[in-house]
Design a protein around this motif. Structure first.
Motif, short mmCIF file in Angstrom:
data_model
loop_
_atom_site.label_atom_id
_atom_site.label_comp_id
_atom_site.label_asym_id
_atom_site.label_seq_id
_atom_site.Cartn_x
_atom_site.Cartn_y
_atom_site.Cartn_z
N PHE A 31 18.46 -22.75 4.62
CA PHE A 31 18.92 -21.63 5.44
C PHE A 31 18.92 -22.01 6.92
N LYS A 32 19.85 -22.87 7.24
CA LYS A 32 20.02 -23.30 8.63
C LYS A 32 21.23 -22.60 9.22
N GLY A 33 21.25 -22.41 10.51
CA GLY A 33 22.40 -21.79 11.14
C GLY A 33 21.98 -20.56 11.92
N SER A 34 22.91 -20.06 12.73
CA SER A 34 22.54 -19.02 13.70
C SER A 34 22.22 -17.68 13.04
N CYS A 35 22.67 -17.44 11.81
CA CYS A 35 22.39 -16.15 11.19
C CYS A 35 21.05 -16.13 10.45
N PHE A 36 20.36 -17.27 10.42
CA PHE A 36 19.08 -17.32 9.69
C PHE A 36 17.88 -17.56 10.61
N GLN A 37 16.74 -16.99 10.20
CA GLN A 37 15.45 -17.36 10.80
C GLN A 37 14.48 -17.53 9.65
N VAL A 38 13.86 -18.69 9.58
CA VAL A 38 12.89 -18.93 8.51
C VAL A 38 11.52 -19.17 9.13
N LYS A 39 10.54 -18.44 8.62
CA LYS A 39 9.18 -18.65 9.12
C LYS A 39 8.26 -18.88 7.93
N ILE A 40 7.42 -19.89 8.03
CA ILE A 40 6.50 -20.20 6.94
C ILE A 40 5.08 -19.97 7.42
N LEU A 41 4.34 -19.13 6.71
CA LEU A 41 2.92 -18.95 7.04
C LEU A 41 2.08 -19.82 6.11
N ASN A 42 1.14 -20.56 6.69
CA ASN A 42 0.28 -21.41 5.86
C ASN A 42 -1.01 -20.69 5.49
N LYS A 43 -1.90 -21.41 4.80
CA LYS A 43 -3.11 -20.78 4.26
C LYS A 43 -3.95 -20.12 5.36
N LYS A 44 -4.09 -20.83 6.47
CA LYS A 44 -4.89 -20.31 7.57
C LYS A 44 -4.34 -18.97 8.08
N GLU A 45 -3.02 -18.95 8.21
CA GLU A 45 -2.38 -17.73 8.73
C GLU A 45 -2.44 -16.59 7.70
N ILE A 46 -2.32 -16.96 6.42
CA ILE A 46 -2.43 -15.96 5.35
C ILE A 46 -3.83 -15.35 5.34
N ASP A 47 -4.81 -16.21 5.56
CA ASP A 47 -6.21 -15.80 5.64
C ASP A 47 -6.41 -14.83 6.80
N LYS A 48 -5.86 -15.21 7.94
CA LYS A 48 -6.03 -14.41 9.16
C LYS A 48 -5.40 -13.01 9.01
N LEU A 49 -4.27 -12.97 8.30
CA LEU A 49 -3.57 -11.69 8.09
C LEU A 49 -4.24 -10.83 7.02
N LYS A 50 -5.24 -11.41 6.34
CA LYS A 50 -5.95 -10.72 5.26
C LYS A 50 -5.05 -10.37 4.08
N LEU A 51 -4.25 -11.35 3.68
CA LEU A 51 -3.45 -11.18 2.47
C LEU A 51 -4.32 -11.64 1.29
N GLY A 52 -5.22 -10.74 0.89
CA GLY A 52 -6.28 -11.10 -0.04
C GLY A 52 -5.82 -11.43 -1.45
N GLY A 53 -4.68 -10.89 -1.86
CA GLY A 53 -4.16 -11.19 -3.20
C GLY A 53 -3.62 -12.60 -3.28
N ILE A 54 -2.82 -12.97 -2.28
CA ILE A 54 -2.22 -14.31 -2.27
C ILE A 54 -3.32 -15.36 -2.18
N LEU A 55 -4.28 -15.10 -1.33
CA LEU A 55 -5.37 -16.04 -1.13
C LEU A 55 -6.16 -16.25 -2.44
N ALA A 56 -6.49 -15.15 -3.10
CA ALA A 56 -7.30 -15.23 -4.32
C ALA A 56 -6.57 -16.01 -5.41
N VAL A 57 -5.29 -15.68 -5.66
CA VAL A 57 -4.57 -16.31 -6.76
C VAL A 57 -4.43 -17.81 -6.52
N SER A 58 -4.30 -18.21 -5.26
CA SER A 58 -4.05 -19.62 -4.98
C SER A 58 -5.31 -20.47 -5.02
#
Ligand code: BES
Ligand code: MN
Ligand code: ZN
Length: 486
Positions: free
Chosen positions: A191-218
Motif C-alpha cells: 500500500f504505497k502511494g499518496s492515498c495510503f498511510q500505513v502505520k505498524i505498532l510493535n510490541k512495546k507500543e501495543i503494551d503501552k496502549l494497553k491492548l491486553g488481548g493482543i499482548l496475551a495471545v501473542s
C-alpha cells in the motif's frame, strides 16, 4: 491470462478456433450465425443439465456446448459456477485462446460481464509452489453486443477478481512464510502511494496502549505481535472516516495451551483470512478510486503453546477497560479483535465498522460451507446486508445477537469469559463477545470460517477462497449511495 470483450456482430468463427456456446433447454440457437452445421442441433437436444460436449466440425472449428438447464431456473449463483467450470474444463490443456458467447443470460449486461470476468479470474487461480509450469488458456474473448459500452465492467471485474486472488495468496501462504512481522511488511510494501498511510505498532507500543488481548495471545510465540493500521484516503471532502475494517490476523492458531488435535490444526495457517480480506478489499477499493476514507486495522499474532503462553484462568484487561477471564486459549480471535474494535472506535470514529474473522468452528456447524455468518447491531439492515452478499458472490446469512445471549459469557471474576457456559451456539457467543467492544457505532461482524476454504464442484481450486473480500468491496460501493445508513 488475458480477457477481452469482442463485438458479437463482427465475429467470424474461423478454423482452429474454440467457441463456448451456453444453451438453455428448449431454446433455439442460431447455429447458422456461427456457421455451424445443422446436424449439431441433435446433440444439443440430448445434453443434460450441467453437461458439456465438445465437437470438432468438418472444417476444423471446435464448439463446446454447455447445457445450463431451464432458463427460468437459472440464476446468478449458477452463472458464477458455470463460468468457472467452463474455464476449468480447459485447465489441463495448453490452449491459446477461447471465445465465450455471453448473449443468452437473463441478467443485466453490466452485471453479467463483471461477474464473468471476475469468476474466470477466480477459476484461473491456483496456489502453487510446485516446480511444474502452469497450464491453461492464454486468452479469453467474451462475445457480446455493443461491447464498447462495457469496458468499465470488464475493468471492474478484473480488479475485483485479482483482489480476491491476492487475498487467497495471503491466506494460502504457510505460517513459516507469513508471520505477524511479515504481514506488516506486506502492508507497507503493497500500500504505497499518496492515498495510503500505513502505520505498524510493535510490541512495546501495543503494551503501552494497553491492548491486553493482543499482548496475551501473542505471549506464547517467539514471533512479536503487530498492530497494522492501514488508511485509505480516497476523498478530501472530509477528514472523517466513513468505514472502519478490522480483520483477524492470527498467522497460526495452534490453540495455545488448549492445543488443537491435528485435524483441527491443519488449516490454521489460514486463520489470517480476515486480515487477507481487508488487504484485498482495500486494494480493490483504491483501484476503483472510490471516494471514501477507510481505515483498516489488523491485530496480527501467532497463537502458540510454550512456557510463556497465556493460560486458562488468566484475567486480561482489554483496551476499553473491560476484563476477561480466559477459559480456553483457543478462543483467541475474539480477544485480539476486542482490542482492535475498541481501539478503532475510540481513535478513528468511523461511521460504520465491519470486522472479518475466521472466528468459530461453530459457524461452520450452523451454516455448512456455503454462507458467511453475519451478525449486526443494526438488525433493520438485514435485507440490505444480505443483498450485498448476493450481489458480490460472498453469500451471507444473519444469525441473532439478542441481549439474552450475553448471559452465556458473563464472567465470575471478571466482566466476561472468553467462551460460552454451554457447548451450544458458539458462533453467537463469539459474536456477542465482540459486541461488548463496540459502543454505539453501526457494526457488522462476518464470521468467515464457513467459507474460508473451497468445496468440491464449485469451480475453485483447493484452498482459500478469499472469503469476505468481495463482500467488503460491494459494501463500500453501496455505502457511497447514501441510502445505506439511517
Ligand atoms: N480459528 C478458530 C476457528 C476456526 C475453526 C476457523 C475452523 C476456521 C475453521 C478459532 O480460533 C477457534 O479455535 N475457535 C474455537 C472456539 C472454542 C474454543 C470456543 C472453535 O471453534 O472450536
Ligand atoms: Mn483458536
Ligand atoms: Zn483462531
Amino acid at each position: 491470462m488475458e480477457i477481452k470483450l469482442e463485438e458479437l456482430k463482427k465475429f467470424k468463427f474461423k478454423k482452429g478456433e474454440v467457441l463456448v456456446l451456453p444453451y438453455f433447454e428448449k431454446e433455439k440457437i442460431d447455429l447458422k450465425k456461427f456457421q455451424i452445421e445443422k446436424s449439431f442441433g441433435k446433440i444439443l437436444r440430448n445434453l443434460k443439465e450441467g453437461e458439456i460436449e465438445s465437437i470438432l466440425t468438418l472444417d476444423g472449428k471446435r464448439i463446446v456446448i454447455s447445457n445450463c438447464g431451464k432458463k427460468e431456473n437459472f440464476n446468478q449463483r449458477k452463472f458464477r459456477i458455470w463460468i468457472r467450470k467452463v474455464l476449468l474444463n480447459f485447465a489441463s490443456k495448453n490452449l491459446e485462446k477461447i471465445e465465450i458467447f455471453l448473449k443468452n443470460f437473463p441478467f443485466e449486461k453490466s452485471f453479467l460481464i463483471k461477474e464473468a470476468v471476475c469468476n474466470l479470474i477466480l477459476a484461473d487461480y491456483k496456489f502453487s509452489k510446485s516446480s511444474e509450469k502452469k497450464k491453461g488458456i492464454k486468452k479469453i474473448n467474451l462475445l457480446i453486443e455493443n461491447s464498447k459500452n462495457f469496458l468499465n465492467d470488464l475493468e471492474e471485474g478484473k480488479i475485483i477478481g485479482e483482489a480476491v486472488n491476492f487475498a487467497r495468496d495471503l491466506s494460502n501462504s504457510p505460517a513459516q512464510d507469513i508471520t505477524p512481522t511479515k504481514l506488516a511488511q506486506i502492508a507497507k510494501k503493497e500500500f504505497k502511494g499518496s492515498c495510503f498511510q500505513v502505520k505498524i505498532l510493535n510490541k512495546k507500543e501495543i503494551d503501552k496502549l494497553k491492548l491486553g488481548g493482543i499482548l496475551a495471545v501473542s505471549k506464547g510465540s517467539s514471533q512479536e505481535p503487530k498492530l497494522i493500521i492501514l488508511k485509505y484516503l480516497g476523498t478530501q471532502k472530509s477528514k472523517n472516516f466513513d468505514i472502519g475494517f478490522v480483520g483477524k490476523g492470527v498467522t497460526f492458531d495452534s490453540g495455545g495451551l488448549n492445543i488443537k488435535p491435528w485435524e483441527g490444526m491443519i488449516d490454521m495457517y489460514m486463520d489470517k483470512s480476515g486480515a487477507a480480506a481487508i488487504f484485498g478489499a482495500i486494494r480493490a477499493i483504491s483501484k476503483l478510486k472510490l471516494p471514501l476514507n477507510i481505515v483498516g486495522i489488523i491485530p496480527a499474532v501467532e497463537n502458540m503453546p510454550s512456557s510463556s503462553s497465556y493460560r486458562p484462568g488468566d484475567i486480561l484487561k482489554i483496551y476499553n477497560g473491560k476484563t476477561v477471564e480466559v477459559i480456553n486459549t483457543d478462543a483467541e480471535g475474539r480477544l485480539i479483535l476486542a482490542d482492535a474494535l475498541s481501539y478503532l472506535e475510540k481513535n478513528f470514529k468511523p461511521k460504520f465498522i465491519l470486522d472479518v474473522a475466521t472466528l468459530t468452528g461453530a459457524a461452520i456447524v450452523a451454516l455448512g460451507q456455503r454462507a458467511i455468518a453475519l451478525f449486526t447491531n443494526k438488525e433493520e439492515l438485514e435485507e440490505k446486508l444480505r443483498k450485498i452478499g448476493e450481489k458480490s458472490g460472498d453469500y451471507v446469512w444473519l444469525l441473532p445477537l439478542w441481549e439474552e445471549y450475553q448471559e452465556e459469557i458473563r464472567g465470575d471474576f471478571a466482566d466476561l469469559r472468553n467462551i460460552g457456559k454451554t457447548k451450544y451456539g458458539g458462533a453467537i457467543t463469539g459474536a456477542i463477545f465482540l459486541k461488548n467492544f463496540i459502543e454505539n457505532t453501526p457494526w457488522v461482524h462476518l464470521d468467515i470460517a464457513p467459507t474460508m476454504t473451497s468445496i468440491e464442484n464449485q469451480g475453485l481450486s483447493r484452498g482459500a477462497t478469499g472469503a469476505g473480500t468481495r463482500y467488503l468491496i460491494e459494501f463500500a460501493k453501496n455505502f457511497l449511495n447514501q441510502t445505506f445508513l439511517t
